[in-house]
Design a protein around this motif. Sequence first.
Motif, PDB file in Angstrom:
ATOM      1  N   TYR A   2       0.826  -1.208   0.000  1.00 37.85           N
ATOM      2  CA  TYR A   2       0.000   0.000   0.000  1.00 37.85           C
ATOM      3  C   TYR A   2       0.866   1.267   0.000  1.00 37.85           C
ATOM      4  O   TYR A   2       0.520   2.253  -0.658  1.00 37.85           O
ATOM      5  N   VAL A   3       1.996   1.217   0.722  1.00 35.65           N
ATOM      6  CA  VAL A   3       2.866   2.409   0.769  1.00 35.65           C
ATOM      7  C   VAL A   3       3.989   2.321  -0.257  1.00 35.65           C
ATOM      8  O   VAL A   3       4.836   3.217  -0.320  1.00 35.65           O
ATOM      9  N   GLY A   4       4.009   1.249  -1.065  1.00 37.88           N
ATOM     10  CA  GLY A   4       4.967   1.149  -2.157  1.00 37.88           C
ATOM     11  C   GLY A   4       6.382   0.824  -1.733  1.00 37.88           C
ATOM     12  O   GLY A   4       7.345   1.354  -2.292  1.00 37.88           O
ATOM     13  N   MET A   5       6.538  -0.055  -0.730  1.00 37.58           N
ATOM     14  CA  MET A   5       7.872  -0.404  -0.240  1.00 37.58           C
ATOM     15  C   MET A   5       8.038  -1.911  -0.119  1.00 37.58           C
ATOM     16  O   MET A   5       7.065  -2.654  -0.023  1.00 37.58           O
ATOM     17  N   ASN A   6       9.296  -2.340  -0.116  1.00 38.68           N
ATOM     18  CA  ASN A   6       9.623  -3.714   0.200  1.00 38.68           C
ATOM     19  C   ASN A   6       9.229  -3.997   1.654  1.00 38.68           C
ATOM     20  O   ASN A   6       9.456  -3.159   2.527  1.00 38.68           O
ATOM     21  N   PRO A   7       8.604  -5.147   1.963  1.00 40.23           N
ATOM     22  CA  PRO A   7       8.145  -5.420   3.329  1.00 40.23           C
ATOM     23  C   PRO A   7       9.246  -5.321   4.394  1.00 40.23           C
ATOM     24  O   PRO A   7       9.026  -4.768   5.471  1.00 40.23           O
ATOM     25  N   THR A   8      10.419  -5.862   4.074  1.00 41.71           N
ATOM     26  CA  THR A   8      11.507  -5.828   5.056  1.00 41.71           C
ATOM     27  C   THR A   8      11.937  -4.399   5.342  1.00 41.71           C
ATOM     28  O   THR A   8      12.119  -4.000   6.501  1.00 41.71           O
ATOM     29  N   TYR A   9      12.093  -3.613   4.271  1.00 44.82           N
ATOM     30  CA  TYR A   9      12.510  -2.222   4.471  1.00 44.82           C
ATOM     31  C   TYR A   9      11.428  -1.443   5.218  1.00 44.82           C
ATOM     32  O   TYR A   9      11.723  -0.644   6.110  1.00 44.82           O
ATOM     33  N   PHE A  10      10.171  -1.706   4.877  1.00 44.64           N
ATOM     34  CA  PHE A  10       9.081  -0.999   5.554  1.00 44.64           C
ATOM     35  C   PHE A  10       9.066  -1.303   7.051  1.00 44.64           C
ATOM     36  O   PHE A  10       8.850  -0.417   7.869  1.00 44.64           O
ATOM     37  N   SER A  11       9.286  -2.584   7.419  1.00 42.26           N
ATOM     38  CA  SER A  11       9.273  -2.940   8.843  1.00 42.26           C
ATOM     39  C   SER A  11      10.379  -2.222   9.595  1.00 42.26           C
ATOM     40  O   SER A  11      10.208  -1.796  10.736  1.00 42.26           O
ATOM     41  N   LEU A  12      11.551  -2.059   8.949  1.00 43.59           N
ATOM     42  CA  LEU A  12      12.649  -1.308   9.567  1.00 43.59           C
ATOM     43  C   LEU A  12      12.287   0.166   9.726  1.00 43.59           C
ATOM     44  O   LEU A  12      12.528   0.781  10.775  1.00 43.59           O
ATOM     45  N   LEU A  13      11.694   0.735   8.676  1.00 42.26           N
ATOM     46  CA  LEU A  13      11.324   2.148   8.689  1.00 42.26           C
ATOM     47  C   LEU A  13      10.252   2.424   9.743  1.00 42.26           C
ATOM     48  O   LEU A  13      10.301   3.421  10.463  1.00 42.26           O
ATOM     49  N   PHE A  14       9.289   1.510   9.845  1.00 36.54           N
ATOM     50  CA  PHE A  14       8.198   1.685  10.809  1.00 36.54           C
ATOM     51  C   PHE A  14       8.744   1.680  12.231  1.00 36.54           C
ATOM     52  O   PHE A  14       8.370   2.510  13.062  1.00 36.54           O
TER      53      PHE A  14
END
Length: 487
Positions: free
Chosen positions: A411-423
């Motif tokens: 939904y936010v247009g990111m790789n899941p692993t990178y998104f989890s780190l960013l979150f």
Amino acid sequence: MLKAVVFDDEYIVLQGFKMIDWAKFGIEIVATATNGIEGLEVFEEYNPDIVFSDIRMPGLDGLNVIERILESKPETICIVFSGFNEFEYVKRAIKLGVTDYLEKPITIDMIEESIKRIIEKMNQQKLQSQWELNKEELLEKATLDLLLSGVKAESKWRELFGQIAEKVISVTVLALTEKPLYIDRDPSYHVVSLHNGEAHLLVIFHLEDEIAGLFQEIEDWSEQSKVYVGAGRTYSSIVDIEKSYKEAKQALRYGTFLDEEWTSFDDIGGDMHLPSNLSKQEENILFFLRTGDEVGLEEHLELFINQVKTERLNPQVLEREILKLVYLGIEVARGIDKDNDKLNDYFPHLEIRKLNTKEEMFSWLKAQMELFVNWSNNVRQLTKHISVSKACAYMKENYSKDLTLQEVSDYVGMNPTYFSLLFKEEMNQSYIKYLTSFRMERAKDLLNKGCKVAEVSEKVGYHSPRHFSEVFKKYVGIKPGQFKNTV
């Protein structure tokens, strides 16, 4: 040689024991005592393997002495003798756990026959203990081979596991920074504990669909002990244990970075587009690239280069290895921002062909990775707040669904692993903890309004009321039904 002591207040009995050739039995009489109190002192001083004791002695009778000895050292071999042929004495002696009971007057032949029985029993116990130890070691080795080799090691694993192998319906691997002191035994699962490299491993063979709260037990322990746990996915095919193993290691690494005690592979999204046969150094480089750690990236780039140098690759193979790593870096970069136009006009295979020496290739590789990490860190700062805010709004709107990390990150247009780190970086908690917290607060509101537990479970995104109850109790401290009754 085994050590033995004799407790008896009759001089003739003590002298009789000295007449036996103890050496042929591998036994040495190290001390004697003429009363119970002295006997306990002798036991504490010499710590013998075998105790011969009369029942009737001054100060403290033999059965009381044996009781205290077996409380402090249960493995001690105890033989008691008495001139009183009374059933109560025999019954109490057996209850205490004595190995043999002899009636006075005792003879050398009686003692030697008792010793032979004792030694035979000890040898059987030793063989049994050694067999169990060897079997456990063989099971551990077979399981480790299964982890590393998959289908090639399956037949040997089945042979060693015997009947239990036929009962296994699925398998899960956990990687931990510390080994649990104790895991409950249960007919619904069989756990093999291993150590491979830096991580401790728990290989869980599921024997039933529900495995009696084992994961919750380990998760609670990890939080209390501040131990990191990475959980691979559960697979129905035993040969997929390799996948669960690699996933567990990856989940542990990211969980440690995120400072989350329990991290499942699904919580970090995984690297579904990356090959599974990466070298350790390649995995490290991609990890530090994704986490934006410039120092770690530089260190492991050097290690990768030194490793490649020792392999003495020809120019074509060297070019292929370096290009492979650069394209993997591009994959990571695309995961950060799928719509980046710069990557569309980037053709590393054309650039590397202009290079003539190994040193030029290594310098070029370092420059590309530095470019990727700087670019990703800039994007991180620019998009972090907006992307995470957008994700939070999406989760609040769709919390009643079976919401996955993959869906939110898409939904936010990111790789899941990178998104989890960013979150985690932005919110100071993982996305799953944020989502769980929101769901539990919503569940409390619904319970306050009188909704049934099963109804609330479904409304806040849990298809299993049992799972919902476990999560609610962990979050609130009491079960949802109890919470509802307190309103």
